[in-house]
Design a protein around this motif. Sequence first.
Motif, short mmCIF file in Angstrom:
data_model
loop_
_atom_site.label_atom_id
_atom_site.label_comp_id
_atom_site.label_asym_id
_atom_site.label_seq_id
_atom_site.Cartn_x
_atom_site.Cartn_y
_atom_site.Cartn_z
N GLY A 10 -45.18 -6.58 -5.02
CA GLY A 10 -44.96 -5.84 -6.25
C GLY A 10 -46.25 -5.64 -7.01
N VAL A 38 -39.71 -5.11 -1.86
CA VAL A 38 -39.15 -4.81 -3.19
C VAL A 38 -39.27 -3.32 -3.45
N SER A 39 -38.41 -2.81 -4.32
CA SER A 39 -38.52 -1.44 -4.80
C SER A 39 -39.40 -1.44 -6.05
N GLU A 40 -39.75 -0.25 -6.51
CA GLU A 40 -40.58 -0.16 -7.72
C GLU A 40 -39.84 -0.71 -8.93
N ALA A 41 -38.54 -0.45 -9.02
CA ALA A 41 -37.76 -0.97 -10.15
C ALA A 41 -37.72 -2.49 -10.12
N GLU A 42 -37.55 -3.08 -8.94
CA GLU A 42 -37.55 -4.53 -8.83
C GLU A 42 -38.92 -5.11 -9.14
N ALA A 43 -39.97 -4.42 -8.70
CA ALA A 43 -41.33 -4.89 -9.00
C ALA A 43 -41.61 -4.84 -10.50
N GLU A 44 -41.07 -3.84 -11.19
CA GLU A 44 -41.21 -3.75 -12.65
C GLU A 44 -40.56 -4.95 -13.33
N LEU A 45 -39.36 -5.34 -12.87
CA LEU A 45 -38.67 -6.50 -13.45
C LEU A 45 -39.44 -7.78 -13.18
N LEU A 46 -39.99 -7.91 -11.97
CA LEU A 46 -40.79 -9.09 -11.67
C LEU A 46 -42.03 -9.18 -12.55
N TYR A 103 -41.08 -10.37 -15.94
CA TYR A 103 -40.82 -11.81 -15.86
C TYR A 103 -42.15 -12.59 -15.84
N HIS A 141 -47.08 -10.08 -8.19
CA HIS A 141 -46.15 -11.21 -8.25
C HIS A 141 -46.39 -12.14 -7.07
#
Length: 320
Positions: free
Chosen positions: A40, A53-61, A64, A43
């Motif tokens: 991501g 991971v997708s870009e949206a998941e990488a953004e959430l990571l 965090y 991370h």
Amino acid sequence: MSDDVHKPAKVSREGVVLIKSFEGFRPRAVRREDGVWVIGYGHTLSAREGATVSEAEAELLLQYDLIPVVKAVSEAARVSLNPHQFDALVSFAYSIGIEPFRASEVVAHLNAGDPARAVAAMAEWDDAGAARKPTRRRSAEHALFNAAPGVAVTLADLLAAPLPSPFVEAAPETSTDDTAVSALLDQDVAPFPEATDAATATVDAAEVPLTAANGAEPAPEAEAAADPEQAQLPAAPLPARRKAPVRRAKGSWVDLATILVLGALGMLAVGAAMAAFVRASVAPGGDSTLIGWVLIVLAAACIGVSGYNLYQRWGRPDRP
């Protein structure tokens, strides 16, 4: 903590965009040179071999991962910070790590009330994968830290921050005479124009440095160079004249001989081609025809180059 100390509670969107632009998006986990897996936008906590991971998941990571970084910056800085300064420090801390950030001279200078030395100290820290100091990321963080509060800053502005000029230490103070002489030596020395108002304006424009993006005032040396009282200083000695290189005149005999040789080779190739065609007509079935055409092409090339150069050097009406 004093009630007069004001700091943002979280990193702004432009700060997140800056961090993402330098971390880069990794859809699959990769192993860094230090053996740590990363995925991501930088991370590492849950990164492992084969993870995606997708870009949206990488953004959430990323959001965090920024929680402890924002907390560390807020606790380490005991002075007021505007949103731009806070974002720059969060990006810097995310890049080098929380513990190195707390122990850095950046925090020490900041809490000592010297933000200029604090932001300059960022240049001493490497960025992952960077080969030189200060890095492009440090330059962008420097520009963001010094940006005018309340004014929106785009990522393009930060990426266009000069490198490495934001981190050049201030020059020591010099005497008025030394400053003026240095200003004179920086000018073109030949020919020397007469002292006129127009010439003075040109010198002033050449000596005053560009204003920084954060609105910083010009350096004192530039103001000293613009002082009209210093125009009475003796001029610097004239440099020795360099001899102009000897250039061969256009249309020299060497060029003419080369062109004539090319033309002669072309004519010889024509004669040889004619002989080859005659031989082919007498004894068909051999390679004489092919040789004749090759010689014709060679002759055309030689004669064409020779004629073109003759025209360019002596035949054009616009040539003297």
